[in-house]
Design an enzyme around this catalytic site. Structure first.
Site, PDB file in Angstrom:
ATOM      1  N   GLU A   1     -15.336 162.615  -5.076  1.00 32.91           N
ATOM      2  CA  GLU A   1     -14.003 162.847  -4.498  1.00 32.91           C
ATOM      3  C   GLU A   1     -14.083 162.948  -2.971  1.00 32.91           C
ATOM      4  OE1 GLU A   1     -11.933 162.078  -6.544  1.00 32.91           O
ATOM      5  OE2 GLU A   1     -12.988 162.546  -8.417  1.00 32.91           O
TER       6      GLU A   1
ATOM      7  N   TYR B   1     -15.466 150.927 -11.513  1.00 29.66           N
ATOM      8  CA  TYR B   1     -16.384 151.897 -10.915  1.00 29.66           C
ATOM      9  C   TYR B   1     -17.816 151.351 -10.864  1.00 29.66           C
ATOM     10  CZ  TYR B   1     -12.886 155.652 -11.520  1.00 29.66           C
ATOM     11  OH  TYR B   1     -11.767 156.440 -11.452  1.00 29.66           O
TER      12      TYR B   1
HETATM   13  N1  BES Z   1      -9.089 158.589  -8.195  1.00 32.13           N
HETATM   14  C1  BES Z   1      -9.784 158.897  -9.386  1.00 32.13           C
HETATM   15  C2  BES Z   1      -8.885 159.383 -10.477  1.00 32.13           C
HETATM   16  C3  BES Z   1      -7.833 158.378 -10.914  1.00 32.13           C
HETATM   17  C4  BES Z   1      -8.119 157.035 -11.013  1.00 32.13           C
HETATM   18  C5  BES Z   1      -6.577 158.824 -11.234  1.00 32.13           C
HETATM   19  C6  BES Z   1      -7.137 156.136 -11.399  1.00 32.13           C
HETATM   20  C7  BES Z   1      -5.595 157.940 -11.624  1.00 32.13           C
HETATM   21  C8  BES Z   1      -5.872 156.584 -11.699  1.00 32.13           C
HETATM   22  C9  BES Z   1     -10.894 159.920  -9.147  1.00 32.13           C
HETATM   23  O1  BES Z   1     -11.507 159.794  -7.900  1.00 32.13           O
HETATM   24  C10 BES Z   1     -11.966 159.664 -10.156  1.00 32.13           C
HETATM   25  O2  BES Z   1     -12.533 158.607 -10.136  1.00 32.13           O
HETATM   26  N2  BES Z   1     -12.234 160.629 -11.032  1.00 32.13           N
HETATM   27  C11 BES Z   1     -13.256 160.531 -12.050  1.00 32.13           C
HETATM   28  C12 BES Z   1     -14.518 161.209 -11.618  1.00 32.13           C
HETATM   29  C13 BES Z   1     -15.598 160.365 -11.061  1.00 32.13           C
HETATM   30  C14 BES Z   1     -16.853 161.168 -10.829  1.00 32.13           C
HETATM   31  C15 BES Z   1     -15.897 159.115 -11.818  1.00 32.13           C
HETATM   32  C16 BES Z   1     -12.749 161.268 -13.257  1.00 32.13           C
HETATM   33  O3  BES Z   1     -11.674 161.853 -13.198  1.00 32.13           O
HETATM   34  O4  BES Z   1     -13.428 161.282 -14.283  1.00 32.13           O
HETATM   35 ZN    ZN Z   2     -12.610 157.986  -7.824  1.00 31.58          ZN
END
Ligand code: BES
Ligand code: ZN
Length: 641
Positions: A335, A419
C-alpha cells in the site's frame, strides 16, 4: 522541472488535453500554492484513455476540485450535505456530466446560489446514472444531496460489528467505481481532482480521511456533534477519496507515520506496523521522495473487504494482516508503494490496472528485500510467480484474460495477471538491463509523470524513449509488446528462485509420497514457506492424512489468516468435517473478500456436502459483510458454483 511543457510537446502523439490550463501556469507547484491557485492535472484524450465506466465527458467540461460539507447520520445510514465542484469547461460547453449512483439530489446551484437545471439519467447496475448540470456559464456548481442507505462504497457498522462493540463505525471503499455512491463527481481515474471536506459526526466519534487532517480532535458544532476538516491539495484520482468514522484512537510510529485503530486494536496494530518508517525510507531510496506529507494507516474493523487500500496519506488495512510476527506486513509495503505507482502515476482506465497493481507488486517486493533481505523477498516473489501459472493453467495460455492490457476485463481482471504477471514483467526488464539502470529509469518515470494518468501505450513509449533509446538488440530481448498485449507468459520471463522453497518442496514430496506429517519441519518455517507447502500439497488427501497434518502442524489453531485460509481451502475441498467449525468461525470473524469468496466457492463445489454448510454460514455472515464481498458471494451461492 518543466513538466507540462513536455506534455504539450507530446500532445500530438498521445492526445493529451490540457483542459484550459496553460502550460507555464503549472510549472512550479510551490509558487502556485503561494498564489493560492490549485494545481490542475491534465486529462488524456487518446482512445485508449477513454473510461467506459464513467459518464463524464472531461474534454467538454471537467471537475478540478471537490469541496464536501457532509453530516453522517448513523441511524439513517446516510451522508448528506453539499458537494461544491470547481470546473473547467471548453468555451462552447453548455453542460457538465457527473457520475452518480443512488444519490438523492435535492438541488444544484451556481456560486451565487442561483438554481441550475439538472437531470439524473437512466441508471445501469454497473455505472449508476449520469448527473447532467446545465452550466449557464457557471465555473462552480453546488449539489445538495444525500447518499442512499445502501451506498455500495459505504459500510455502516453497528457497534456489535466492530472490534470494540461500543460505538458504530463507518468506512468507505472507493476503488474502482464506488465513490459515485457518496460523492457526485466525475468518478474516473483519469480525471484528477484536489479536494477538501468538512464532516460532522455525533459525539464521541472521530473522523479520518485520505488527506491532511486539519483538526484531529474536531470542533464542536452548534446543535450537537463535532466537525472534522481535511484537505488534499494534490490532484488525485477520485477513487482515492476515503473516509472512516468511529471510536478511533491514534498511535504515532515515527516522525511522519502513525496508526489509527479502534482502541482495543491499537496496540497490536502498532506493534505489527513497527517497521513502517523504515519502509518509507527504503521506498524513497528506490524511487524518490514521498510526496504526500504524512503516511498514516488505519486498521479497520474486520468487515473491511480488502487486505489494504492505498488511500493517500491514510492507507486502509484489514486487521487480518496482524499475525503477531510482522510476517504479513508485505501488505503495508504494497500500500505504501502505491504512493508512487497508483497514486502519483495512475492508470487512466481500469483496462490498464496492471500499471497500478503490477508496478506496486514489483515495488513492494523491492521494499521487502531492502528491509528483510533477498531470501524473504525471493520467497514472496516466488509465491507471486506461482499465481501466474495458476491463471494460465486455469484459463489456457492463449486466453485473452491473461493479457496485461485488457479492455475486456471490466474494472477488475485476474489478480494473477494484473498483479503477478505485471510484477514479473518489471522484474524481467530489471534483470535484463541491470538493477541500477532500471531503478534510475523508474525513478525518472515517477518524476516525469507525477500526478498524471498513464496508459500502457504511454508507458511503453516512455520506456522506449528513456530506457531502450534505440538499442535494437535490447528491444528484441525485452519482448515488450508481447508482455503487454498478448496472452500467456513470454519466454524471457525470469522465475524467482528461493533456497528455502527448494527445501520445502522436498518435504512436500516426502509427505505426498507417504511420509509422516510429524517429519515436516513446519514449526521452523517462514509464513511464505508454510504457504508454499500448504498450497503445493496434493489437492486430494484422505481424511486420516488431513487429521495427521492438522494435529502435527496445528493448522486449525493458526493465528495467521493466510495460513489458516490455505489450510481451510485444502480441508474443505476434501470434506474434512473437523475444519467446518473452524471455517465458520473464520467466516463470521472477518469480511475480507480474498478469504471469504474462495471458501464459499470451495464449499459450493462440494455439492450435497458443502452447499448446506455454505448456505447456513452465509445466512449468518452476510449481514456483516461489505457490498464488495456480498456482491461476489451472492453470485457464488446463487449459481451453485
Ligand atoms: N488497490 C488495491 C485494492 C483494490 C484493487 C480495490 C482493485 C479495488 C479494486 C490494494 O492496493 C491491493 O492490492 N490490496 C491487496 C493487497 C496486496 C498485498 C496484494 C488486497 O486487498 O488483498
Ligand atoms: Zn494494490
Amino acid at each position: 522541472m518543466p513538466r507540462f511543457p513536455k506534455i504539450a510537446a507530446m500532445a500530438t502523439a498521445f492526445g493529451i488535453l490540457l483542459a484550459g490550463c496553460s502550460a507555464e501556469k503549472h510549472q512550479d507547484q510551490a509558487a502556485q500554492e503561494k498564489s493560492g491557485e490549485r494545481m490542475v492535472a491534465p486529462v488524456l484524450t487518446g482512445a485508449d484513455a477513454r473510461d467506459p465506466f464513467s459518464y463524464a465527458r472531461p474534454q467538454e467540461a471537467r471537475v478540478t476540485h471537490v469541496a464536501l460539507d457532509l453530516t453522517a447520520d448513523f441511524a439513517a445510514k446516510r451522508l448528506g450535505g453539499t458537494a461544491t465542484l470547481d470546473l473547467q469547461a471548453a468555451p462552447n460547453a453548455k453542460e457538465i456530466v457527473l457520475d452518480s449512483k443512488g444519490l438523492e439530489v435535492a438541488s444544484v446551484t451556481n456560486a451565487e446560489g442561483q438554481q441550475l437545471q439538472f437531470a439524473v439519467g437512466q441508471a445501469d447496475a454497473e455505472r449508476g446514472a449520469p448527473l447532467t448540470v446545465q452550466l449557464n456559464g457557471a465555473k462552480q456548481v453546488r449539489i445538495a444531496y444525500k447518499s442512499a442507505p445502501n451506498a455500495e462504497a459505504l459500510q455502516w457498522l453497528t457497534p456489535a460489528q466492530t472490534a470494540g462493540k461500543r460505538q458504530p463505525f463507518l468506512f468507505s471503499q472507493g476503488q474502482p467505481t464506488l465513490n459515485r455512491t457518496w460523492i457526485p463527481t466525475q468518478d474516473s481515474p483519469g480525471v484528477r481532482q484536489t479536494w477538501e471536506a468538512r464532516i460532522v459526526v455525533p459525539e464521541p466519534l472521530k473522523v479520518v480521511m485520505s488527506g491532511e487532517n486539519l483538526a484531529r480532535e474536531g470542533e464542536p458544532v452548534e446543535g450537537g456533534g463535532r466537525a472534522f476538516r481535511f484537505r488534499m491539495d494534490k490532484p488525485v484520482a477520485p477513487y482515492l477519496i476515503a473516509i472512516a468514522a468511529g471510536d478511533i484512537a491514534f498511535q504515532s510510529l515515527g516522525p511522519r507515520s502513525g496508526v489509527y485503530a479502534e482502541p482495543v486494536t491499537i496496540k497490536a496494530a502498532a506493534a505489527e506496523l513497527g517497521d513502517t518508517e523504515k519502509m518509507i525510507d527504503a521506498a524513497e531510496a528506490l524511487y524518490g521522495p514521498y510526496r504526500w506529507g504524512r503516511y498514516d494507516m488505519i486498521v479497520l474493523p474486520p468487515a473491511f473487504p480488502y487486505g489494504g487500500m492505498e488511500n493517500p496519506t491514510l492507507t486502509f488495512l484489514t486487521p487480518t494482516f496482524i499475525a503477531g510476527d510482522k510476517s504479513l506486513n508485505g501488505l503495508v509495503a504494497h500500500e505504501l508503494a502505491h504512493s508512487w505507482s497508483g497514486n502519483l502515476v495512475t492508470n487512466a482506465v481500469w483496462a490498464d490496472s496492471w500499471l497500478n497493481e503490477g508496478f506496486t507488486s514489483y515495488f513492494e517486493n523491492r521494499i521487502m528485500e531492502a528491509l528483510y533481505g533477498p531470501e524473504r523477498a525471493a520467497q514472496e516473489a516466488a509465491l507471486s510467480f506461482a499465481e501466474i501459472n495458476t491463471v494460465l493453467t486455469g484459463n489456457g495460455r492463449t486466453s485473452p484474460v491473461t493479457r496485461l492490457h485488457n479492455p475486456e476485463a471490466g474494472t477488475g481482471g485476474e489478480s494473477g495477471i494484473v498483479y503477478d504477471k505485471g510484477a514479473a514483467f518489471l522484474r524481467t526488464i530489471e534483470q535484463t538491463v541491470g538493477q541500477e539502470r532500471f531503478d534510475a529509469y523508474l525513478r525518472s518515470y515517477f518524476d516525469r509523470h507525477a500526478f498524471e494518468p498513464m496508459t500502457s501505450a504511454r508507458f511503453l513509449a516512455d520506456l522506449r524513449e528513456h530506457l531502450i533509446r534505440g538499442d535494437a538488440a535490447l528491444e528484441e530481448k525485452l519482448k515488450l509488446d508481447e508482455w503487454v498485449y498478448r496472452p500467456g507468459l513470454p519466454a524471457n520471463a525470469r522465475e524467482p528462485q528461493s533456497q528455502g522453497f527448494a527445501r520445502v518442496d522436498a518435504a512436500m514430496r516426502a509427505f505426498a509420497g507417504g511420509g509422516p506429517a510429524s517429519a515436516v519441519p513446519y514449526a521452523g518455517w517462514t509464513t511464505a514457506e508454510r504457504l508454499r507447502f500448504l498450497n503445493g500439497l496434493p489437492r486430494e488427501l484422505p481424511q486420516p492424512r488431513l487429521a495427521e497434518l492438522d494435529q502435527a502442524l496445528r493448522l486449525s489453531q493458526s493465528g495467521n489468516a493466510e495460513t489458516l485460509f490455505a489450510w481451510l481451502q485444502l480441508a474443505l475441498a476434501n470434506r474434512y468435517e473437523p475444519a467446518v467449525p473452524v471455517a465458520e468461525r473464520f467466516l463470521l470473524a472477518m469480511g475480507r473478500r480474498k478469504f471469504v469468496a474462495p471458501l464459499f466457492e470451495t464449499l459450493m463445489a462440494e455439492g450435497e456436502w458443502g452447499r448446506p454448510i455454505a448456505e447456513r454460514i452465509y445466512a449468518r455472515a452476510r449481514p456483516t459483510y461489505h457490498s464488495v464481498t456480498t456482491g461476489t458471494v451472492d453470485e457464488t451461492l446463487k449459481g451453485g458454483a
